[in-house]
Design an enzyme around this catalytic site. Structure first.
Site, PDB file in Angstrom:
ATOM      1  N   MET A   1      -6.843 -15.660   3.000  1.00 46.66           N
ATOM      2  CA  MET A   1      -6.088 -14.936   3.000  1.00 46.66           C
ATOM      3  C   MET A   1      -6.461 -14.024   3.299  1.00 46.66           C
ATOM      4  O   MET A   1      -5.683 -12.888   2.091  1.00 46.66           O
ATOM      5  CB  MET A   1      -5.170 -15.681   2.543  1.00 46.66           C
ATOM      6  CG  MET A   1      -5.098 -17.061   2.062  1.00 46.66           C
ATOM      7  SD  MET A   1      -3.254 -17.506   1.631  1.00 46.66           S
ATOM      8  CE  MET A   1      -3.199 -19.302   2.551  1.00 46.66           C
TER       9      MET A   1
ATOM     10  N   HIS B   1     -23.355  14.854   2.369  1.00 47.32           N
ATOM     11  CA  HIS B   1     -23.205  15.610   1.040  1.00 47.32           C
ATOM     12  C   HIS B   1     -22.210  16.969   1.139  1.00 47.32           C
ATOM     13  O   HIS B   1     -22.547  17.922   1.842  1.00 47.32           O
ATOM     14  CB  HIS B   1     -24.945  15.538   0.444  1.00 47.32           C
ATOM     15  CG  HIS B   1     -24.654  16.821  -0.687  1.00 47.32           C
ATOM     16  ND1 HIS B   1     -23.995  16.195  -1.591  1.00 47.32           N
ATOM     17  CD2 HIS B   1     -24.807  17.707  -1.585  1.00 47.32           C
ATOM     18  CE1 HIS B   1     -24.374  17.325  -2.969  1.00 47.32           C
ATOM     19  NE2 HIS B   1     -24.346  17.934  -2.743  1.00 47.32           N
TER      20      HIS B   1
ATOM     21  N   LYS C   1       0.704  -1.094  -0.283  1.00 49.56           N
ATOM     22  CA  LYS C   1      -0.222  -0.265   0.401  1.00 49.56           C
ATOM     23  C   LYS C   1       0.859   1.327  -0.166  1.00 49.56           C
ATOM     24  O   LYS C   1       0.205   2.128  -0.732  1.00 49.56           O
ATOM     25  CB  LYS C   1      -0.713  -0.083   1.196  1.00 49.56           C
ATOM     26  CG  LYS C   1      -2.449  -0.683   1.321  1.00 49.56           C
ATOM     27  CD  LYS C   1      -2.086  -2.192   0.819  1.00 49.56           C
ATOM     28  CE  LYS C   1      -2.273  -2.628  -0.478  1.00 49.56           C
ATOM     29  NZ  LYS C   1      -2.748  -3.714  -0.997  1.00 49.56           N
TER      30      LYS C   1
HETATM   31  P1  FAD Z   1       1.501 -14.465   8.648  1.00 47.32           P
HETATM   32  O1  FAD Z   1       1.227 -12.774   8.285  1.00 47.32           O
HETATM   33  O2  FAD Z   1       1.927 -14.513   7.392  1.00 47.32           O
HETATM   34  O3  FAD Z   1       1.930 -14.110  10.442  1.00 47.32           O
HETATM   35  C1  FAD Z   1       2.534 -15.109  10.698  1.00 47.32           C
HETATM   36  C2  FAD Z   1       3.836 -14.819  11.183  1.00 47.32           C
HETATM   37  O4  FAD Z   1       4.307 -15.922  11.925  1.00 47.32           O
HETATM   38  C3  FAD Z   1       5.305 -14.770  10.346  1.00 47.32           C
HETATM   39  O5  FAD Z   1       5.388 -13.949  11.050  1.00 47.32           O
HETATM   40  C4  FAD Z   1       5.882 -15.528  10.707  1.00 47.32           C
HETATM   41  O6  FAD Z   1       7.532 -15.274  10.228  1.00 47.32           O
HETATM   42  C5  FAD Z   1       5.615 -16.281  12.139  1.00 47.32           C
HETATM   43  N1  FAD Z   1       5.428 -17.878  11.552  1.00 47.32           N
HETATM   44  C6  FAD Z   1       6.217 -19.349  11.099  1.00 47.32           C
HETATM   45  N2  FAD Z   1       6.027 -20.057  11.718  1.00 47.32           N
HETATM   46  C7  FAD Z   1       6.870 -19.620  13.083  1.00 47.32           C
HETATM   47  C8  FAD Z   1       7.581 -20.973  13.756  1.00 47.32           C
HETATM   48  N3  FAD Z   1       7.731 -21.875  13.276  1.00 47.32           N
HETATM   49  N4  FAD Z   1       8.230 -20.104  14.737  1.00 47.32           N
HETATM   50  C9  FAD Z   1       7.180 -18.754  14.943  1.00 47.32           C
HETATM   51  N5  FAD Z   1       7.281 -17.702  13.819  1.00 47.32           N
HETATM   52  C10 FAD Z   1       6.676 -18.182  13.096  1.00 47.32           C
HETATM   53  N6  FAD Z   1      -4.661  -9.085   3.088  1.00 47.32           N
HETATM   54  C11 FAD Z   1      -5.049  -7.752   3.438  1.00 47.32           C
HETATM   55  O7  FAD Z   1      -6.305  -7.973   4.278  1.00 47.32           O
HETATM   56  N7  FAD Z   1      -5.434  -6.215   2.243  1.00 47.32           N
HETATM   57  C12 FAD Z   1      -4.178  -6.332   2.043  1.00 47.32           C
HETATM   58  O8  FAD Z   1      -3.835  -5.438   1.023  1.00 47.32           O
HETATM   59  C13 FAD Z   1      -3.353  -7.919   1.604  1.00 47.32           C
HETATM   60  N8  FAD Z   1      -2.035  -7.650   0.682  1.00 47.32           N
HETATM   61  C14 FAD Z   1      -1.140  -8.360   0.513  1.00 47.32           C
HETATM   62  C15 FAD Z   1      -0.265  -8.300  -0.200  1.00 47.32           C
HETATM   63  C16 FAD Z   1       0.737  -8.981  -0.419  1.00 47.32           C
HETATM   64  C17 FAD Z   1       1.847  -8.689  -1.149  1.00 47.32           C
HETATM   65  C18 FAD Z   1       0.788  -9.993   0.028  1.00 47.32           C
HETATM   66  C19 FAD Z   1       1.022 -10.924   0.031  1.00 47.32           C
HETATM   67  C20 FAD Z   1      -0.016 -10.422   1.369  1.00 47.32           C
HETATM   68  C21 FAD Z   1      -1.188  -9.510   1.710  1.00 47.32           C
HETATM   69  N9  FAD Z   1      -2.907  -9.969   2.173  1.00 47.32           N
HETATM   70  C22 FAD Z   1      -2.946  -8.708   2.483  1.00 47.32           C
HETATM   71  C23 FAD Z   1      -2.184 -11.006   3.242  1.00 47.32           C
HETATM   72  C24 FAD Z   1      -2.163 -10.993   4.479  1.00 47.32           C
HETATM   73  O9  FAD Z   1      -0.451 -10.636   4.016  1.00 47.32           O
HETATM   74  C25 FAD Z   1      -2.082 -12.350   5.261  1.00 47.32           C
HETATM   75  O10 FAD Z   1      -3.975 -12.366   4.520  1.00 47.32           O
HETATM   76  C26 FAD Z   1      -2.162 -12.345   6.705  1.00 47.32           C
HETATM   77  O11 FAD Z   1      -0.664 -11.447   6.502  1.00 47.32           O
HETATM   78  C27 FAD Z   1      -2.320 -13.518   7.547  1.00 47.32           C
HETATM   79  O12 FAD Z   1      -2.000 -12.962   8.546  1.00 47.32           O
HETATM   80  P2  FAD Z   1      -1.322 -13.939   9.556  1.00 47.32           P
HETATM   81  O13 FAD Z   1      -1.117 -13.787  11.093  1.00 47.32           O
HETATM   82  O14 FAD Z   1      -2.504 -15.450   9.552  1.00 47.32           O
HETATM   83  O15 FAD Z   1       0.154 -15.000   9.459  1.00 47.32           O
END
Ligand code: FAD
Length: 453
Positions: A306, A432, A49
């Site tokens: 996601m 408005h 963003k």
């Molecule tokens: P994640 O954000 O993936 O976090 C998981 C964390 O767990 C990570 O920090 C990782 O390092 C950690 N981890 C993994 N395994 C282990 C372990 N064994 N031990 C310790 N730590 C670990 N979504 C939106 O809603 N709006 C958007 O505009 C948007 N834009 C995006 C743009 C891009 C380029 C990308 C790639 C994704 C985008 N998304 C967007 C999707 C969004 O980023 C994900 O849906 C969101 O981050 C998911 O959150 P989460 O907490 O499930 O996982």
């Protein structure tokens, strides 16, 4: 012994940790990366963003502004990237601050299960009454793709190209592919998006995604739908994409954006008594509980869209269920936005989904071109579409393309959350002149008829 151990500090895990602390739990969070915030804050929503917002202004200035002659606009890519890094840092440090404020203990390192109640992080063995797995997702790399992270890249590298590629091929026309394709197109790259489905953004309402395709084509973005990519690989300092039928495309770089896959590597889930389903996700019940009752899982690592806010809502629901026995996510009211210009947004069901489910519906549309505010902004492209139940008038879906369409849809999400009818939304006062009046008029159009059309 903690009350709760959260594994992963993305928008799922870190929000869950804060909510749990608010509810009086003693909370620890294990995160393998140095920075908190997960994919979203480090290499997802926030940096993308930052690039979309800034490149939009550069693009506008280059195209010319109403009422001003602008000359000598020059791209400073280094400064642009530095801005993006600062935005990321401010956000990830913000999470550190929130952890301190809420008394959350942070462990840095990769977490792995030793048993259902024990998790190792480095040398440390942590025990907790409840464990929440929020390990997120990583880019999906299919067997036909060879990624060298330089010529053939994932979204992570496409957020930080050191120079503007002359030609960029984007494999996948979903939200991530389109957003990053638009960023580099605005900066001068010749971008072609290759999508297997018969339309761009196959997850959006068909009418909206077809409108998006027209707008972006007009802006000079190459869009090819209904093409199957057979192979993508780096070759001779270029990226090569082979299509079914034998056509071969070459570019300076190719971005592979065909989806993301749940990430559970190294977690040793089986030691906790857990497994994965056929999609690689951790199976959970309606309360986000795994088959081991004190272990919950949320976000990209479980079923559902996601999206960062979906992960956060699930995090809140999961810890509220742990503490109070009740937690709920209204999946039907989760908005989804593509932050291009114009923005493309959805909440609730699309027209295709309503047809497939045999739900009787009526449609109300209102164009940006009929809004006084949109005209004043020079933003007459786009429309809002309200889908309501034919018999009850209840709003079932709202879809939009246009300037700040995502912001307009926040209200639509609230309307769906409160189970409002098209009449409710159409009768509610809207200031408005505002773009929100477009939604009001679309709701009126679905109910009895718009006023300004
Ligand atoms: P994640 O954000 O993936 O976090 C998981 C964390 O767990 C990570 O920090 C990782 O390092 C950690 N981890 C993994 N395994 C282990 C372990 N064994 N031990 C310790 N730590 C670990 N979504 C939106 O809603 N709006 C958007 O505009 C948007 N834009 C995006 C743009 C891009 C380029 C990308 C790639 C994704 C985008 N998304 C967007 C999707 C969004 O980023 C994900 O849906 C969101 O981050 C998911 O959150 P989460 O907490 O499930 O996982």
């Amino acid at each position: 012994m903690y009350d709760l151990l959260v594994i992963g500090a993305g928008p799922g895990g870190y929000v869950a940790a804060i909510r749990a602390a608010q509810l009086g739990m003693e909370v620890a969070v294990a995160e393998k990366e140095e920075a908190l915030g997960g994919t979203c804050l480090r290499v997802g929503c926030i940096p993308s963003k930052a690039l979309l917002e800034t490149t939009e202004r550069i693009y506008e200035a280059k195209k010319g502004l109403v009422g001003a002659k602008v000359q000598g606009v020059e791209l400073d890519l280094k400064a642009l990237m530095a801005h993006k890094e600062r935005v990321v840092q401010a956000n990830t440090q913000g999470v550190e601050f929130l952890f301190r404020k809420n008394g959350i203990t942070r462990y840095q390192g990769r977490a792995r299960f030793l048993s259902p109640h024990e998790v190792a992080v480095g040398e440390e063995v942590l025990r907790a009454r409840y464990i929440l797995v929020a390990t997120g997702s990583v880019p999906l790399i299919p067997p036909w793709a060879e990624v060298d992270y330089e010529r053939v890249v994932t979204s992570t590298e496409a957020l930080s190209f050191p120079e503007v590629p002359r030609r960029l091929l984007v494999v996948g026309g979903g939200a991530i592919g389109l957003e990053l394709g638009v960023v580099w197109h605005r900066l001068g790259a010749e971008v072609t998006i290759l999508e297997y489905a018969d339309r761009l953004l196959p997850g959006m309402d068909g009418e909206v995604s077809r409108a998006a395709e027209r707008v972006f084509r007009k802006e000079g973005l190459g869009i090819r739908t209904g093409v199957r990519v057979k192979a993508v690989r780096p070759e001779g300092g270029e990226a090569v994409v082979e299509l079914e039928g034998g056509e071969v495309l070459r570019a300076d770089r190719a971005l592979l954006a065909v989806g993301r896959r749940p990430y559970t590597e190294g977690l040793d889930l089986e030691r906790a008594g857990l497994g994965l389903d056929e999609r690689g996700q951790i199976p959970v019940d309606d309360h986000l509980r795994t088959r081991v009752p004190h272990i919950y899982a949320i976000g990209d690592v479980v079923r559902g869209p996601m999206l960062a806010h979906k992960a956060s809502e699930e995090g809140i629901a999961a810890v509220e269920h742990m503490v109070g026995g009740f937690g709920h996510v209204d999946y039907g009211a989760l908005p989804s936005v593509v932050y291009t210009h114009p923005e493309i947004a959805r909440v609730g069901l699309t027209e295709e989904e309503l047809k497939a489910r045999g739900i009787p519906y009526k449609v109300g549309r209102f164009p940006y071109s009929a809004s006084g505010r949109a005209r004043a902004m020079g933003e007459t492209e786009g429309f809002v579409k309200v889908l309501a139940h034919k018999a009850t008038d209840r709003i079932l879906g709202v879809h939009a393309i246009g300037a700040r369409a995502g912001d307009i849809l926040a209200e639509a999400a609230l309307a769906i959350f409160f189970k409002a009818s098209a009449e409710d939304l159409g009768r509610a006062p809207h200031h408005h002149p505002s773009l929100s009046e477009i939604l009001k008029e679309a709701a009126l159009a679905a109910w009895e008829g718009p006023l300004h059309l």
